[in-house]
Motif scaffolding. Structure first.
Motif, PDB file in Angstrom:
ATOM      1  N   SER A   4      -6.794  -2.368   2.297  1.00 60.14           N
ATOM      2  CA  SER A   4      -6.893  -1.152   3.249  1.00 60.14           C
ATOM      3  C   SER A   4      -9.000  -2.275   3.324  1.00 60.14           C
ATOM      4  N   LYS A   5      -9.311  -1.502   4.388  1.00 62.25           N
ATOM      5  CA  LYS A   5     -11.129  -1.592   4.327  1.00 62.25           C
ATOM      6  C   LYS A   5     -11.790  -1.208   2.525  1.00 62.25           C
ATOM      7  N   HIS A   6     -10.588   0.284   2.188  1.00 66.04           N
ATOM      8  CA  HIS A   6     -11.583   0.738   0.622  1.00 66.04           C
ATOM      9  C   HIS A   6     -10.334   1.219  -0.282  1.00 66.04           C
ATOM     10  N   PHE A   7      -8.540   0.298   0.929  1.00 59.88           N
ATOM     11  CA  PHE A   7      -7.858   0.745  -0.614  1.00 59.88           C
ATOM     12  C   PHE A   7      -7.716  -0.356  -1.406  1.00 59.88           C
ATOM     13  N   LYS A   8      -7.624  -0.743  -2.728  1.00 56.20           N
ATOM     14  CA  LYS A   8      -6.533  -1.511  -2.922  1.00 56.20           C
ATOM     15  C   LYS A   8      -5.360  -1.062  -3.910  1.00 56.20           C
ATOM     16  N   LEU A   9      -4.358  -2.208  -3.694  1.00 49.02           N
ATOM     17  CA  LEU A   9      -3.529  -1.660  -4.379  1.00 49.02           C
ATOM     18  C   LEU A   9      -3.104  -1.386  -5.469  1.00 49.02           C
ATOM     19  N   TYR A  40      -4.037   3.339   6.555  1.00 53.26           N
ATOM     20  CA  TYR A  40      -4.512   2.946   7.796  1.00 53.26           C
ATOM     21  C   TYR A  40      -3.741   4.554   8.055  1.00 53.26           C
ATOM     22  N   GLY A  41      -2.933   4.936   7.940  1.00 50.34           N
ATOM     23  CA  GLY A  41      -3.039   6.675   8.674  1.00 50.34           C
ATOM     24  C   GLY A  41      -3.505   7.296   8.116  1.00 50.34           C
ATOM     25  N   VAL A  42      -3.301   7.508   6.880  1.00 48.13           N
ATOM     26  CA  VAL A  42      -4.057   8.462   6.185  1.00 48.13           C
ATOM     27  C   VAL A  42      -4.925   8.745   5.403  1.00 48.13           C
ATOM     28  N   LEU A  43      -4.869   7.432   4.716  1.00 46.91           N
ATOM     29  CA  LEU A  43      -6.523   7.651   3.232  1.00 46.91           C
ATOM     30  C   LEU A  43      -7.922   6.972   5.048  1.00 46.91           C
ATOM     31  N   GLU A  44      -7.519   6.182   5.256  1.00 55.27           N
ATOM     32  CA  GLU A  44      -8.351   5.509   5.836  1.00 55.27           C
ATOM     33  C   GLU A  44      -9.827   7.092   6.492  1.00 55.27           C
ATOM     34  N   PRO A  45      -8.462   7.417   7.376  1.00 62.68           N
ATOM     35  CA  PRO A  45      -9.127   8.574   8.258  1.00 62.68           C
ATOM     36  C   PRO A  45      -9.860   9.518   7.097  1.00 62.68           C
ATOM     37  N   VAL A  46      -9.446  10.033   6.026  1.00 64.78           N
ATOM     38  CA  VAL A  46     -10.183  11.290   4.936  1.00 64.78           C
ATOM     39  C   VAL A  46     -10.984  10.449   5.024  1.00 64.78           C
ATOM     40  N   ARG A  47     -11.497   9.434   4.436  1.00 73.31           N
ATOM     41  CA  ARG A  47     -12.674   8.376   3.810  1.00 73.31           C
ATOM     42  C   ARG A  47     -13.779   8.441   5.065  1.00 73.31           C
ATOM     43  N   ALA A  48     -13.149   8.990   6.287  1.00 68.93           N
ATOM     44  CA  ALA A  48     -13.952   7.665   7.714  1.00 68.93           C
ATOM     45  C   ALA A  48     -14.976   9.483   7.343  1.00 68.93           C
ATOM     46  N   LYS A  49     -13.930  10.456   8.086  1.00 67.97           N
ATOM     47  CA  LYS A  49     -14.481  12.482   7.829  1.00 67.97           C
ATOM     48  C   LYS A  49     -15.077  12.086   6.759  1.00 67.97           C
ATOM     49  N   PHE A  50     -14.707  12.419   5.951  1.00 69.01           N
ATOM     50  CA  PHE A  50     -15.837  12.719   4.378  1.00 69.01           C
ATOM     51  C   PHE A  50     -16.564  12.393   3.561  1.00 69.01           C
ATOM     52  N   GLU A  51     -16.950  11.015   4.232  1.00 72.37           N
ATOM     53  CA  GLU A  51     -17.901   9.480   3.733  1.00 72.37           C
ATOM     54  C   GLU A  51     -17.970   9.540   2.355  1.00 72.37           C
ATOM     55  N   GLU A  86      -7.362  12.781  -4.285  1.00 71.52           N
ATOM     56  CA  GLU A  86      -9.320  14.278  -3.755  1.00 71.52           C
ATOM     57  C   GLU A  86      -9.969  13.224  -3.961  1.00 71.52           C
ATOM     58  N   ILE A  87     -10.987  14.115  -3.589  1.00 71.93           N
ATOM     59  CA  ILE A  87     -12.493  13.102  -3.198  1.00 71.93           C
ATOM     60  C   ILE A  87     -13.474  15.053  -3.765  1.00 71.93           C
ATOM     61  N   ALA A  88     -14.217  13.962  -4.939  1.00 68.60           N
ATOM     62  CA  ALA A  88     -14.920  14.623  -6.251  1.00 68.60           C
ATOM     63  C   ALA A  88     -15.885  15.496  -5.411  1.00 68.60           C
ATOM     64  N   LEU A  93      -8.378  22.647  -0.468  1.00 66.79           N
ATOM     65  CA  LEU A  93      -8.341  22.591   0.825  1.00 66.79           C
ATOM     66  C   LEU A  93      -9.141  22.331   2.205  1.00 66.79           C
ATOM     67  N   ALA A  94     -10.513  22.295   2.298  1.00 69.36           N
ATOM     68  CA  ALA A  94     -11.222  21.665   3.038  1.00 69.36           C
ATOM     69  C   ALA A  94     -10.090  20.213   3.348  1.00 69.36           C
ATOM     70  N   VAL A  95      -9.955  18.968   2.609  1.00 69.75           N
ATOM     71  CA  VAL A  95      -9.609  18.613   2.847  1.00 69.75           C
ATOM     72  C   VAL A  95      -8.521  18.155   3.679  1.00 69.75           C
ATOM     73  N   ALA A  96      -7.463  19.066   2.901  1.00 71.73           N
ATOM     74  CA  ALA A  96      -6.395  19.992   3.334  1.00 71.73           C
ATOM     75  C   ALA A  96      -5.994  20.127   4.983  1.00 71.73           C
ATOM     76  N   LEU A  97      -6.950  21.237   4.927  1.00 76.27           N
ATOM     77  CA  LEU A  97      -7.150  21.464   6.543  1.00 76.27           C
ATOM     78  C   LEU A  97      -7.974  20.873   7.757  1.00 76.27           C
ATOM     79  N   TRP A  98      -8.388  19.481   7.012  1.00 75.66           N
ATOM     80  CA  TRP A  98      -8.469  18.526   7.845  1.00 75.66           C
ATOM     81  C   TRP A  98      -7.712  17.719   8.071  1.00 75.66           C
ATOM     82  N   LEU A  99      -7.302  17.722   7.032  1.00 81.95           N
ATOM     83  CA  LEU A  99      -5.929  16.374   7.541  1.00 81.95           C
ATOM     84  C   LEU A  99      -5.062  17.039   7.751  1.00 81.95           C
ATOM     85  N   SER A 100      -4.561  18.476   7.791  1.00 82.47           N
ATOM     86  CA  SER A 100      -3.236  19.107   8.974  1.00 82.47           C
ATOM     87  C   SER A 100      -3.390  19.109  10.117  1.00 82.47           C
TER      88      SER A 100
END
Length: 162
Positions: A4-9, A40-51, A86-88, A93-100
């Motif tokens: 995807s845009k931000h993730f490599k195999l 596309y389903g999980v990681l890109e939305p997380v990346r977009a939210k937390f920038e 994780e996101i440095a 917990l904040a990421v997990a709460l948002w994701l959920s």
């Protein structure tokens, strides 16, 4: 190869344990499709939210690698449907709460998060995605047992306080 845009195999298949033990850890076409869906389903939305960059700590794992690290060969990681990350500088917990509350997923586990240590970056997040078959199961694992849901969070001025 970009999934995807931000993730490599390579981010999902790299493993120091596999290298040390000479274990082949290469995803096949089915697993690559699942990893792409996960991005596309999980990681890109997380990346977009937390920038901020999402750090993949474990992605695809062959059955042999799963067994070598003490996991089960039936893990969703062997299918390319699960990721630990994780996101440095951002509370797990904040990421997990948002994701959920904002993303479709199969399973979300806040693993080894230690509230008593007051370390927002303790542990990591496990998330899985199964196209068309997501259970939305949310768990917390303290290293000994699983509990349903996530720990209570305290918010102040839009910042997670724990």
């Amino acid at each position: 190869m970009f999934l995807s845009k931000h993730f490599k195999l390579i981010e999902f298949t790299k493993s120091a344990t596999a290298i040390r033990r000479g274990i082949k850890n290469e995803a096949g076409s089915g697993e690559i499709k699942n990893l792409t869906d996960l991005c596309y389903g999980v990681l890109e939305p997380v990346r977009a939210k937390f920038e901020k960059p999402v750090i993949i700590t474990s992605g695809y794992r062959s059955e042999e690698l799963c067994e070598a690290i003490g996991s089960k060969k039936t893990s969703q990681h062997t299918l390319g449907k699960a990721v630990d990350f994780e996101i440095a500088g951002v509370s797990n917990l904040a990421v997990a709460l948002w994701l959920s509350n904002n993303v479709d997923f199969d399973q979300l586990i806040l693993e080894y998060w230690k509230e008593e240590e007051k370390d927002p970056n303790s542990g990591w997040i496990h998330a899985s995605f199964s196209e068309g078959n997501n259970r939305k199961q949310v768990l917390t694992f303290d290293g000994k047992s699983y509990t349903n849901g996530l720990p209570d969070a305290k918010w102040s001025g839009g910042v997670l306080m724990n």
